[in-house]
Each structure stands twice: as structure tokens, then as C-alpha cells.
Design an enzyme around this catalytic site. Structure first.
Site, PDB file in Angstrom:
ATOM      1  N   SER A 295       0.804  -1.221   0.000  1.00 16.52           N
ATOM      2  CA  SER A 295       0.000   0.000   0.000  1.00 16.52           C
ATOM      3  C   SER A 295       0.836   1.270   0.000  1.00 16.52           C
ATOM      4  CB  SER A 295      -0.921   0.005   1.215  1.00 16.52           C
ATOM      5  OG  SER A 295      -0.170   0.033   2.401  1.00 16.52           O
TER       6      SER A 295
ATOM      7  N   ASP B 156      -1.863   7.462   9.464  1.00 17.30           N
ATOM      8  CA  ASP B 156      -2.868   6.530   9.983  1.00 17.30           C
ATOM      9  C   ASP B 156      -2.131   5.408  10.724  1.00 17.30           C
ATOM     10  OD1 ASP B 156      -1.939   4.760   8.053  1.00 17.30           O
ATOM     11  OD2 ASP B 156      -3.764   4.774   6.835  1.00 17.30           O
TER      12      ASP B 156
ATOM     13  N   HIS C 265       0.585   4.041   7.837  1.00 13.12           N
ATOM     14  CA  HIS C 265       1.317   4.776   6.812  1.00 13.12           C
ATOM     15  C   HIS C 265       1.858   6.106   7.328  1.00 13.12           C
ATOM     16  CE1 HIS C 265      -1.762   2.311   4.691  1.00 13.12           C
ATOM     17  NE2 HIS C 265      -0.722   2.001   3.952  1.00 13.12           N
TER      18      HIS C 265
END
Ligand SMILES: *[C@@H]1O[C@H](CO)[C@@H](O)[C@H](O)[C@H]1NC(C)=O
Ligand SMILES: *[C@@H]1O[C@H](CO)[C@@H](O)[C@H](O)[C@H]1NC(C)=O
Ligand SMILES: *[C@@H]1O[C@H](CO)[C@@H](O)[C@H](O)[C@H]1NC(C)=O
Length: 258
Positions: free
Chosen positions: A36, A223, A226
Site C-alpha cells: 500500500s 494513519d 502509513h
């Protein structure tokens, strides 16, 4: 090296990878593998819970990010300029097999990223109840894997004629950012800016009901998983122009120009 060797440039990312785009105009094709942290939207096209909050290319402020492999319109000539294969939640095996295939297709310049200091992300701090600051056990796993990865990268350069593999030490990069957080302008190094619950906001991803910190530039983490855009920008600088403690045997600018 001439145009043919510049033709395919591969970035194999394991955890924290950034630079996709900064130098895309200097090379003719650019392929991205990873999870991601470098994903540009593939998980919109597959059925998964790990869909990105928003594509990372846009998050980084790039207009022309490498198109996601799974987008219906990533076809024809678009593919010749490179594709982003990154998928949130991806593991390592998917990428390694691809490296050999791309070498056979004339890819010569590769960037391989180490696993970052994963034990220090808000999710791990909040889920390891005994952890004071970071989950040391995970950091030790990361260090072990990274030391093997680094030697593998050297072996690959030696065994694939004409190739150059750069090892980017994201572990050292994030450690530098956390160690020197104040001088980089950060005030918080261990909590998510976008948080719902958890001592460090690490228990739930950033969702509609989350509270967002007043100034995300002061946070290392956006978050539970990340880093913030500010961290990515510093990391990109280290990878691009940093010394051997961050990118070896050369940095990415030197790789591109080699
Ligand atoms: C593909 O479609 C997306 C969404 O409509 C668009 O943003 C993107 O620019 C398109 N890409 C290309 C290469 O046309
Ligand atoms: C960060 O600080 C720790 C503890 O002082 C030290 O061991 C480590 O080498 C430092 N890392 C970097 C990249 O400066
Ligand atoms: C890409 O090309 C531009 C213009 O020629 C140059 O200024 C820049 O330094 C190059 N980037 C890299 C990574 O070599």
C-alpha cells in the site's frame, strides 16, 4: 549506460517506497511493485478490504503517477511507459519472480527497499500491550530480513550481467526521521494523525468518523500504518540523494544517471 539499459527501471518495494515518479521523465519505462505504500489504485479493481484510502500517487502530489496495472484503461501504449503493480497488503514473493522476468526483458536498473521500522507504527505499538515505545520483536525481524535482503541485492548485481541493484535502507531512513524528528519539524512520532481509537490511534484505519489532527505536517504517521506525506518527502530526498547509509552502492540519482 545507453538508452536500452535505461528502458526498464524497476522498483521492488517491500514496505516503504516513495519515489516512483520524481525521475520518471528521465527514463522511458518505470515499473513499481509493492504494497500500500506505493500502491496507486490497483486495489480498487480487486475485491479486498485493503483498499487504499486514496491512491498514493495523488497523495504525493504527483500529477502523472505510474498507472495501476489493474485499471481497465491501462492498456496499449500506456503500458510501454511503465505500470504500477503495487497492491495493498502484498507480500514479497510476487515481486521477486517478476524481477527475473523483467531482467530478461532488458530491465537493468532496480531499486529494492528494505522493510522499515515496522515495530514503531501506531498499529503495532497499540497491539503490543507490553511495548513501551515500539514492538522490538518486530523491529528485530525487520533487521534480520533486511540484512539478508541487502546481501541478496549484491548477489543479484553480481550474477545478472549489466544489472545494478540499489538497496534503499528505509529502516535507517525512518529511524533518522524519528531520531531527529524535532529538527524535521515533527511534534508527534508515534500516533496516527487520523485516529479513532487506541492509545496511539492505531486500532482502526482512517475512516469517515475519524478525528484528524489539526496539522498533519507535525505527525510522522498519517494513519495506523502509513507515514505522512511529509515523511515521504524526506524519505524520497534520502533515497534520491542520500549517502550509502540510505542507498547503496549508489543513490537513486546516481543509478538513473549511470
Ligand atoms: C484511466 O482512467 C482514470 C479514471 O477515469 C483516469 O484518471 C486516468 O487518467 C486514465 N488513464 C489513462 C492512461 O488514460
Ligand atoms: C537512532 O538512535 C538510536 C538510539 O540512540 C541509535 O542506535 C541509532 O543508530 C540512530 N539511528 C540513526 C539512523 O541515526
Ligand atoms: C532528469 O533530467 C533533468 C533534466 O535533464 C535533470 O535536471 C534531473 O537532474 C534528472 N534527474 C535525475 C534523477 O537524473
Amino acid at each position: 549506460m545507453g538508452t536500452i539499459t535505461n528502458k526498464l527501471f524497476v522498483m521492488c518495494s517491500i514496505l516503504l517506497q516513495v519515489l516512483s515518479i520524481c525521475f520518471a521523465h528521465n527514463i522511458t519505462a518505470f515499473f513499481v511493485f509493492g504494497d500500500s505504500l506505493v500502491e496507486a489504485g490497483n486495489n480498487y479493481y480487486i475485491d479486498t478490504l485493503a483498499a487504499p484510502g486514496f491512491p498514493n500517487g495523488e497523495e504525493l502530489g504527483f500529477k502523472d503517477y505510474t498507472p495501476p496495472f489493474l485499471a481497465p484503461n491501462t492498456t496499449g501504449d500506456v503500458i510501454l511507459k511503465g505500470v504500477n503493480y503495487a497492491s495493498s497488503g502484498a507480500g514479497i514473493l510476487q515481486a521477486t519472480g517478476s524481477l527475473f522476468r523483467l531482467y530478461k526483458m532488458d530491465a537493468r536498473k532496480f531499486v529494492v527497499s528494505s522493510v522499515a521500522k515496522v515495530g514503531c507504527i501506531p498499529f503495532e505499538i497499540d497491539t503490543h500491550i507490553c511495548a513501551q515505545d515500539c514492538a522490538d520483536s518486530l523491529n528485530n525481524f525487520a533487521k534480520l530480513l533486511n540484512s539478508k535482503l541487502k546481501s541478496l541485492v549484491g548477489v543479484l548485481t553480481n550474477s545478472l550481467t549489466g544489472s545494478l541493484f540499489v538497496y534503499v535502507d528505509n529502516y535507517a531512513i525512518i529511524e533518522d526521521i524519528i531520531n531527529n524528528s524535532r529538527s524535521y519539524g515533527f511534534e508527534n512520532t508515534d500516533s496516527a494523525c487520523c485516529k479513532v481509537i487506541g492509545r496511539h490511534g492505531g486500532l482502526i484505519p482512517c475512516i469517515a468518523v475519524s478525528r484528524v489532527c489539526p496539522d498533519r505536517r507535525k505527525y510522522v504517521f498519517w494513519d495506523p500504518f502509513h507515514p505522512t506525506e511529509s515523511v515521504f518527502l524526506i524519505a524520497a530526498k534520502h533515497q534520491m540523494d542520500g549517502g550509502p547509509e540510505y542507498a547503496s552502492p549508489v543513490n537513486i540519482r546516481q543509478l538513473v544517471n549511470s
